[in-house]
Scaffold this motif. Structure first.
Motif: not given
Length: 428
Positions: A99-100, A155-159, A184-185, A190-192
């Motif tokens: 989902a993320i 790169r797509e870093v999302r979580s 930092i998130a 970023l989703t944790i």
């Protein structure tokens, strides 16, 4: 992409095969809670067994309300409409990654399924070491440069995933570390995902527990379940507290196509469990005490043998480092193979958790030392001195003998006799 059987499940099946063949094997490889089901939960499951219809994708209202109350009592205000239930926290975690989307920051080492699920979702894990002496959280000082570098490469870093307390290390991240990760998130958007399935098994009440949801509620998903605190692994039930309606809708879309809805009878029993009736609070308290007592006893034996290992703080895990012991090994898989083949002690090599294969670290799970029958496990749970029970004492003696043998063997004798665990399927 090639996906193999989870390393924990593969090792457990290999140990079960050996035990069935008559070998004496001390199973320190599998993270099952190792305790009987409380009778009140058996009763509620049986009472609901006739309910065989599909339910809501998000889970029954009574379970979502009970889970919301559980988090409320831990200082996290929760609307039942933000809760999603699934057939275990593991499917929920995978559903969240789908989902993320995007690549995922993971602590190193971390639970075997995080990296594997990331790859199944078509993304890549970004493994970052935990701070020294901690576990379950990537070192905040290393997260920003790693994420910025990954993004500079397209790169797509999302979580970002954390585990509190941690599997495999048994450690609990410091509150200041959690605060910094939350800061930092926010800065990196970023989703944790905070995996808190061991939260109720923090050994000592004075240990400070801080959830990222306490600090950054708008971007933190909390997942949990009953497989560890109430030993209901085989029942497969989990819950997630989702911070936004948009993410919840995407998670429900994924869930509708994978599991449709959790099993209704199990939801009924879980709803009762999450209301935290006195008899289940007492059961969890006893479990926490037992897990801590036995894990600390194993820690003491490792330290006595000269092994470097941090004291456990939660759950039923330790992550010892055998570097420097006489003879040496080339890999953690070779060390694990030697312990199994020569001494009948099953552990998981650190490379299964994303660690450097050349680092001589393994995960030790202590929760299957309580006995091989429900009667013995219940006796361990109720004992004033579980370490004095003959079957637990015998298991600890078995471990002592293996550690003594490890210290005394010469390098030439260290080649595995039969099965090299590096040949077993690995996760991640």
């Amino acid at each position: 992409m090639s996906v193999t059987l989870s390393a924990t499940l593969a090792a457990n099946e290999e140990i079960a095969r050996r035990q069935h063949a008559g070998e004496r094997v001390l199973n320190l490889a599998f993270g099952e809670a190792g305790l009987p089901v409380h009778p009140s939960l058996v009763e509620r499951l049986a009472r609901a067994a006739g309910r065989n219809g599909y339910g809501p994708v998000a889970g029954m209202a009574v379970l979502r309300e009970a889970a919301a109350g559980y988090w409320e009592r831990r200082g996290l205000p929760t609307d039942p409409e933000t809760v999603v239930c699934g057939p275990g926290s593991k499917p929920l975690l995978y559903g969240l990654l789908l989902a993320i989307g995007g690549d995922v920051v993971l602590p190193m080492p971390s639970w075997v399924s995080y990296a594997a699920q990331t790859e199944l979702a078509g993304a890549r894990p970004l493994l970052i070491p935990a701070p020294p002496g901690e576990g379950g959280v990537p070192d905040p000082e290393l997260v920003v440069p790693a994420v910025l570098h990954a993004r500079s490469q397209g790169r797509e870093v999302r979580s970002l995933v954390v585990t509190l307390p941690d599997n495999p290390s048994g450690r609990l991240a410091a509150k200041d570390t959690i605060k910094e990760i939350a800061r930092i998130a926010r800065a990196l958007d970023l989703t944790i995902i905070s995996d808190e399935i061991y939260r109720d098994l923090v050994h000592l009440p004075e240990e400070d527990f801080l959830s990222p949801a306490d600090v950054a509620p708008e971007r933190t998903v909390v997942t949990s379940g009953l497989s560890k605190s109430l030993a209901l692994g085989g029942w497969r039930i989990g819950v997630a507290r989702v911070p936004s309606a948009e993410l919840r809708a995407r998670l429900l879309a994924v869930a509708s196509e994978i599991w449709s809805s959790p099993a209704t009878p199990v939801q009924e029993a879980a709803a009762y469990a999450y209301t935290e009736p006195p008899e289940l609070v007492e059961r969890i308290d006893r479990s926490r005490l037992l897990h801590g007592t036995v894990a600390r006893a194993v820690h003491a034996r490792l330290v006595r043998a000269g092994v470097t290992v941090h004291a456990p703080q939660g759950g039923f895990y330790l992550y010892p480092d055998f570097t420097g012991l006489p003879g040496g090994f080339a890999t953690s898989a070779g060390l694990a193979a030697f312990l199994l083949d020569r001494h009948g002690v099953g552990v998981l090599p650190g490379d299964a958790f994303g660690d450097d294969p050349a680092a001589l670290r393994v995960r030790v799970a202590t929760s299957l030392l309580y006995g091989e029958t429900a009667e013995r496990r219940l006796a361990a749970l109720e004992a004033r001195d579980p370490l004095g029970l003959p079957w637990i004492a015998a298991s600890l003696d078995h471990l002592d003998q293996a550690l003594d043998g490890l210290n005394s063997v010469r390098p030439a004798a260290r080649a595995p006799r039969r099965t090299d665990l590096s040949a077993l399927p690995a996760a991640g």
